[in-house]
Design a protein around this motif. Structure first.
Motif, PDB file in Angstrom:
ATOM      1  N   VAL A 105       0.834  -1.205   0.000  1.00 46.39           N
ATOM      2  CA  VAL A 105       0.000   0.000   0.000  1.00 46.39           C
ATOM      3  C   VAL A 105       0.871   1.257   0.000  1.00 46.39           C
ATOM      4  O   VAL A 105       0.627   2.202  -0.762  1.00 46.39           O
ATOM      5  CB  VAL A 105      -0.974   0.000   1.208  1.00 46.39           C
ATOM      6  CG1 VAL A 105      -1.708   1.329   1.307  1.00 46.39           C
ATOM      7  CG2 VAL A 105      -1.963  -1.142   1.103  1.00 46.39           C
ATOM      8  N   ILE A 106       1.921   1.271   0.837  1.00 45.61           N
ATOM      9  CA  ILE A 106       2.808   2.440   0.895  1.00 45.61           C
ATOM     10  C   ILE A 106       3.490   2.652  -0.454  1.00 45.61           C
ATOM     11  O   ILE A 106       3.565   3.770  -0.971  1.00 45.61           O
ATOM     12  CB  ILE A 106       3.858   2.287   2.017  1.00 45.61           C
ATOM     13  CG1 ILE A 106       3.179   2.288   3.381  1.00 45.61           C
ATOM     14  CG2 ILE A 106       4.895   3.418   1.949  1.00 45.61           C
ATOM     15  CD1 ILE A 106       4.127   2.063   4.551  1.00 45.61           C
ATOM     16  N   SER A 107       3.977   1.551  -1.053  1.00 45.46           N
ATOM     17  CA  SER A 107       4.649   1.626  -2.347  1.00 45.46           C
ATOM     18  C   SER A 107       3.709   2.200  -3.405  1.00 45.46           C
ATOM     19  O   SER A 107       4.088   3.045  -4.216  1.00 45.46           O
ATOM     20  CB  SER A 107       5.122   0.225  -2.739  1.00 45.46           C
ATOM     21  OG  SER A 107       5.565   0.203  -4.050  1.00 45.46           O
ATOM     22  N   TYR A 108       2.438   1.773  -3.368  1.00 46.44           N
ATOM     23  CA  TYR A 108       1.428   2.268  -4.321  1.00 46.44           C
ATOM     24  C   TYR A 108       1.145   3.748  -4.076  1.00 46.44           C
ATOM     25  O   TYR A 108       1.108   4.546  -5.020  1.00 46.44           O
ATOM     26  CB  TYR A 108       0.149   1.439  -4.173  1.00 46.44           C
ATOM     27  CG  TYR A 108      -0.977   1.888  -5.060  1.00 46.44           C
ATOM     28  CD1 TYR A 108      -0.994   1.544  -6.409  1.00 46.44           C
ATOM     29  CD2 TYR A 108      -2.022   2.665  -4.558  1.00 46.44           C
ATOM     30  CE1 TYR A 108      -2.019   1.969  -7.242  1.00 46.44           C
ATOM     31  CE2 TYR A 108      -3.046   3.090  -5.379  1.00 46.44           C
ATOM     32  CZ  TYR A 108      -3.037   2.747  -6.718  1.00 46.44           C
ATOM     33  OH  TYR A 108      -4.053   3.166  -7.537  1.00 46.44           O
ATOM     34  N   GLN A 109       0.979   4.109  -2.797  1.00 48.40           N
ATOM     35  CA  GLN A 109       0.665   5.501  -2.451  1.00 48.40           C
ATOM     36  C   GLN A 109       1.791   6.440  -2.890  1.00 48.40           C
ATOM     37  O   GLN A 109       1.550   7.536  -3.353  1.00 48.40           O
ATOM     38  CB  GLN A 109       0.419   5.604  -0.941  1.00 48.40           C
ATOM     39  CG  GLN A 109      -0.026   6.992  -0.497  1.00 48.40           C
ATOM     40  CD  GLN A 109       0.601   7.389   0.833  1.00 48.40           C
ATOM     41  OE1 GLN A 109       1.647   6.860   1.235  1.00 48.40           O
ATOM     42  NE2 GLN A 109      -0.041   8.314   1.523  1.00 48.40           N
ATOM     43  N   ARG A 110       3.033   5.981  -2.727  1.00 46.27           N
ATOM     44  CA  ARG A 110       4.165   6.816  -3.102  1.00 46.27           C
ATOM     45  C   ARG A 110       4.478   6.723  -4.585  1.00 46.27           C
ATOM     46  O   ARG A 110       5.391   7.436  -5.059  1.00 46.27           O
ATOM     47  CB  ARG A 110       5.414   6.366  -2.344  1.00 46.27           C
ATOM     48  CG  ARG A 110       5.360   6.596  -0.851  1.00 46.27           C
ATOM     49  CD  ARG A 110       6.707   6.204  -0.270  1.00 46.27           C
ATOM     50  NE  ARG A 110       6.803   6.492   1.139  1.00 46.27           N
ATOM     51  CZ  ARG A 110       7.937   6.377   1.824  1.00 46.27           C
ATOM     52  NH1 ARG A 110       9.036   5.993   1.219  1.00 46.27           N
ATOM     53  NH2 ARG A 110       7.958   6.650   3.105  1.00 46.27           N
ATOM     54  N   ALA A 111       3.802   5.807  -5.287  1.00 43.90           N
ATOM     55  CA  ALA A 111       4.115   5.500  -6.687  1.00 43.90           C
ATOM     56  C   ALA A 111       5.616   5.214  -6.821  1.00 43.90           C
ATOM     57  O   ALA A 111       6.296   5.741  -7.689  1.00 43.90           O
ATOM     58  CB  ALA A 111       3.685   6.646  -7.612  1.00 43.90           C
ATOM     59  N   ASP A 112       6.113   4.398  -5.887  1.00 43.09           N
ATOM     60  CA  ASP A 112       7.542   4.108  -5.813  1.00 43.09           C
ATOM     61  C   ASP A 112       7.738   2.599  -5.706  1.00 43.09           C
ATOM     62  O   ASP A 112       7.587   2.013  -4.644  1.00 43.09           O
ATOM     63  CB  ASP A 112       8.132   4.829  -4.593  1.00 43.09           C
ATOM     64  CG  ASP A 112       9.619   4.565  -4.429  1.00 43.09           C
ATOM     65  OD1 ASP A 112      10.211   3.896  -5.304  1.00 43.09           O
ATOM     66  OD2 ASP A 112      10.180   5.019  -3.420  1.00 43.09           O
TER      67      ASP A 112
END
Ligand SMILES: [Zn+2]
Length: 272
Positions: free
Chosen positions: A149-156
């Protein structure tokens, strides 16, 4: 300004109370998981390990009930271990500290999940010298979901990849240490549980330089505490010392201050 302060204040109180409640659940895990004939959900209600009497809801309030009952079972007056309120307080305090450090972010959520698996792992390892697979598995699932989820939110995508690499590298590094250490010391230096725990830590923290720091800090603190226990005569050279609590506390330090400490180290050796 004042309004922000008060809303943060109430949020902090709520998070601390939430931590106490989670700590109460972690106590159930700590008590029940190592036992062969009870599970997390059955029997449903908590019971006194001495007299098997079911504990009433109003006697099961985190910390408060322990104080009101003077640390004794209402029914049989058997002493209740001080470990239970301590685990609750530690969970509440750590949750509050993570909120102070990360604010109301997804990283805060990741930190809460990390605490909620590291705490029972540390206590169970210290008491029984085991690290239960069920807690490792729960931690891995929580970690993968939140990291995604964090990776998706940061688009990273790197955020995700580096943590998957951390899991693999962490497990492999400790496996290597276990094999080499076992060959040198001619005894079992590290258990399979420690290897799985290090994979879990790698998932939450990432690979470089976090893993190196966790291994360094845990080895150092383990050596200091181990020598102290041997010198004070509480352990001898042959008795095992659980490594889980040292890995877990080193992981929390690196989660909170890893980047800053690494920066200080680089400046110290003159690379920056
Ligand atoms: Zn009792």
């Amino acid at each position: 300004m004042l309004e922000i302060w008060t809303s943060q204040y109430y949020l902090g109180v709520f998070i601390f109370l939430f931590g106490l409640a989670v700590g109460s659940f972690l106590n159930v895990c700590i008590y029940r998981i190592p036992l062969p004939d009870v599970s997390i959900h059955s029997p449903r209600r908590s019971f006194c390990p001495e007299c098997n009497e079911t504990i009433k809801v109003h006697d099961n309030i985190p910390v408060l009930s322990y104080l009101l009952l003077w640390g004794k079972c209402r029914h049989c007056k058997a002493r209740i271990s001080v470990l239970y309120p301590l685990v609750e307080l530690a969970t509440g305090a750590l949750f509050l500290f993570m909120f102070h450090h990360f604010g109301l972010t997804l990283e805060f959520l990741l930190a809460l999940a990390f605490i909620a698996v590291l705490l029972p792992i540390s206590v169970i390892d210290a008491r029984y010298y085991i690290i239960p697979n069920v807690i490792i598995a729960t931690g891995l699932i929580l970690g993968v979901v939140i990291v995604c989820v964090i990776s998706y939110q940061r688009a990273d995508i790197w955020y995700l990849l580096i943590r998957f690499m951390g899991a693999v590298a962490g497990g492999m590094a400790l496996w290597l240490i276990a094999v080499i250490g076992g060959a040198i010391l001619r005894k079992k230096a590290m258990g399979g549980g420690d290897i799985k725990l290090m994979a879990l830590i790698g998932l939450f923290l990432g690979a470089w330089p976090q893993l190196v720091m966790v291994i360094g800090f845990s080895a150092l603190s383990g050596a200091i505490v181990g020598s102290a226990l041997i010198i004070s005569g509480r352990k001898n050279r042959e008795s095992p010392i659980p490594y889980g609590p040292f890995l877990a506390s080193a992981a929390v330090v690196v989660l909170l201050w890893g980047e800053r400490l690494w920066g200080m180290y680089l400046r110290f050796v003159g690379w920056h």
